[in-house]
Design an enzyme around this catalytic site. Structure first.
Site, PDB file in Angstrom:
ATOM      1  N   LYS A 154      -5.498 -15.351  96.547  1.00 26.93           N
ATOM      2  CA  LYS A 154      -6.944 -14.980  96.397  1.00 26.93           C
ATOM      3  C   LYS A 154      -6.878 -13.393  95.679  1.00 26.93           C
ATOM      4  O   LYS A 154      -6.602 -12.558  96.625  1.00 26.93           O
ATOM      5  CB  LYS A 154      -7.978 -15.103  97.352  1.00 26.93           C
ATOM      6  N   CYS A 212      -1.964   2.891  94.981  1.00 28.33           N
ATOM      7  CA  CYS A 212      -1.815   2.906  96.432  1.00 28.33           C
ATOM      8  C   CYS A 212      -0.753   4.307  96.617  1.00 28.33           C
ATOM      9  O   CYS A 212      -1.068   4.789  97.720  1.00 28.33           O
ATOM     10  CB  CYS A 212      -1.575   1.573  97.048  1.00 28.33           C
ATOM     11  N   GLU A 215      -8.438   8.509 101.647  1.00 29.73           N
ATOM     12  CA  GLU A 215      -7.730   7.841 100.333  1.00 29.73           C
ATOM     13  C   GLU A 215      -8.961   8.177  99.440  1.00 29.73           C
ATOM     14  O   GLU A 215     -10.217   7.440  99.519  1.00 29.73           O
ATOM     15  CB  GLU A 215      -7.230   6.485 100.315  1.00 29.73           C
TER      16      GLU A 215
END
Ligand code: NAD
Length: 516
Positions: A194, A303, A406
């Site tokens: 997905k 990331c 982040e």
């Protein structure tokens, strides 16, 4: 004159049609060898460059997930009935299915993800490399013999899990899809993947190209939809034997809980707040160029983004001045332009998050070195697009949110350190542990510091070098398990120990048996 947005929408529909997804409501799922439309709630996709509605599709939903799992279960048996060499040949043939479609695939990724098309072309190349690399592993997954102290022959073989579930984010949809699909099928599994609901199409197209060029029907299935709907149906499905998740720590926790609730193992590839350390003896040109590449590639939506630049205090002003001069030169513009190095953020939620983080940091005392708002070089039609200029902040303290959380946007914080010990302490002062870098011309220091960094990947005088051949993954809130390389392949198999009695007069003892 046709508006910028209309041009993008027209191109999108042409590309979808080119790949065979030519319905009014796009058939966004690739399940059991066919494009299929979801039947769940509508999901609107907005153009990152203009902020306007691009297209609406429907959530796949639990029924589609069931179909996908059934299909993958059947196909996995067909796949494992082939010899290992034949699986390798089929994987090589499958990636040949991209031949001639690379540019269309890159353009499709660029429009929906808002990424510079040059980056998307590079993603397609990476996907090819991933399949080529793991195709080579198909017939090299040897077992081994254990010299047990009995009359048995004991051998250990890696066996596939069966059907694995994969969930990916929106920042590099094609790359992440290929990254996880290739080792999963090389290890002998079927897959239901997905993608993020924000970037549904390229994964389905990739799966269709691969399958049409050599993979068994239904070995790879792509279901598109929302996390709590289609995503949860996948993670809770009883026939999904392992879950591999790439995304945020918040969702990663939910995936790990879903796996734990039915004892399915998980791999989590999560976020980061990586430190890029510049010592006083660094090659300063390289370090400053590296610092920019580390954070502003993919507009910081990476990331491994080097979002914390730790600079020896003697270089603080010089590094900031250099960044102030260089950052406005980064070509920020439309994703589809060949010259663009930095495009918009992918979605409005991310745009709100990034701009709010900058505002809060400034209110908490951070000083803007460069950027902080929208770039001033954007063409007409992008007023509502999700653009943020390359932004550098100083006067940031380690306890500020901007230094700890982040951002996942083009925002770099620069912080000084006095000595090596403090550099390491600041670098490790994070709940994340994904990556880090050291810039110095002293080899002993480079290795000494690298070994002290609590991060899954460390670069020395470099940043963001990655290869499908080398393991990648995090520590702490950056997750666990590994992708890429042999370790990435091994995540998709489990060791099976087989005991063969070789004695003529074998006796099966009660208890543990003699010699064990
Ligand atoms: P996200 O966690 O919001 O979403 C990731 C995926 O999880 C999406 O497909 C989403 O639909 C799905 N999801 C969300 N809730 C779910 C649920 N309850 N059940 C099942 N699925 C669910 O992340 P994002 O915003 O799409 O991506 C950004 C994050 O991804 C950042 O933190 C970034 O650092 C991380 N990331 C990590 C890596 C890595 O390799 N470590 C690579 C790329 C991105």
């Amino acid at each position: 004159m046709t508006s910028l947005h209309q041009q993008d929408a027209d191109t999108l529909f042409q590309l979808l049609e080119y790949f065979g997804i030519d319905d009014d409501v796009p058939m966004s799922n690739w399940v059991d060898g066919h494009f299929q439309a979801g039947k769940g709630e509508p999901i609107d996709l907005y153009n990152p460059a203009t902020g306007q509605l691009l297209v609406t599709y429907h959530d796949a939903g639990a029924d589609m997930v069931n179909l996908a799992v059934e299909s993958a279960t059947r196909a996995q048996q067909t796949w494992m009935a082939l010899t290992a060499s034949e699986r390798g040949r089929r994987m090589m043939a499958a990636v040949g299915g991209l031949q001639g479609h690379e540019e269309a695939l890159a353009r499709l990724e660029s429009i929906v993800a808002g990424k510079p098309v040059r980056d998307c072309r590079a993603e397609v190349v990476k996907v090819r490399e991933m399949f080529e690399y793991y195709a080579g592993w198909c017939d090299k997954q040897h077992g081994h013999v254990v010299p047990v102290p009995t009359s048995h022959l004991n051998y250990v073989v890696p066996v596939p899990y069966g059907v694995v579930g994969q969930i990916t984010p929106w920042n590099a949809p094609l790359f992440t899809c290929g990254w996880q699909l290739a080792p999963a099928i090389a290890a002998g599994n079927g897959v239901v993947l997905k993608p993020s609901e924000l970037t549904p199409f390229t994964s389905a197209v990739l799966a269709s190209c691969l399958e049409q060029a050599g993979l068994p029907q239904g070995l790879i299935n792509i279901v598109n939809g929302l996390g709590p709907e289609t995503g949860a149906a996948l993670t809770h499905h009883p026939d999904i034997a392992k879950l591999v998740f790439v995304g945020s720590p918040a969702s990663g926790r939910l995936i790990a809980q879903a796996g734990a609730s039915r004892l399915a193992p998980t791999v989590l590839e999560l976020g980061g707040k990586s430190a890029n350390i510049v010592f006083e003896d660094a090659h300063i040109d390289n370090a400053v160029a590296g610092a920019q590449a580390a954070i502003f590639g993919a507009a910081g939506q990476s990331c491994v983004a080097g979002s914390r630049l730790l600079v020896h205090e003697s270089l603080m002003d010089e590094v900031c001045n250099r960044l102030a001069r260089a950052c406005p030169e980064i070509v920020t513009g439309l994703p589809g332009d060949d010259d663009t190095r930095m495009g918009p953020l992918q979605n409005s939620r991310q745009y709100q998050h990034v701009t709010t983080m900058i505002d809060h940091a400034v209110r908490a005392g951070a000083r803007i070195v460069t950027g902080g708002g929208r770039p001033d070089t954007l063409p007409e039609g992008t007023e509502e697009g999700y653009f943020v200029a390359p932004t550098v902040l100083r006067d940031v303290t380690p306890d500020m949110d901007i230094a700890c959380e982040e951002v996942f946007g083009p925002v770099l914080v620069v912080m000084p350190f006095a000595d090596e010990e403090q550099a390491v302490q600041l670098a490790n002062q994070t709940k994340f542990g994904l990556a880090g870098a050291v810039w110095t011309q002293d080899p002993a220091r480079a290795h000494r510091v690298a070994h002290q960094l609590r991060a899954g990947t460390v670069w020395i005088n470099s940043y963001k070098s990655i290869s499908v051949m080398s393991p990648f993954g995090g520590m702490g809130e950056s997750g666990y398990g590994r992708s890429s390389g042999l370790q990435g392949l091994q995540e998709y198999t489990v060791a099976q120990s087989v005991w063969v009695e070789t004695a003529q007069e074998a006796s099966v003892a009660m208890g543990y048996g003699k010699g064990l």
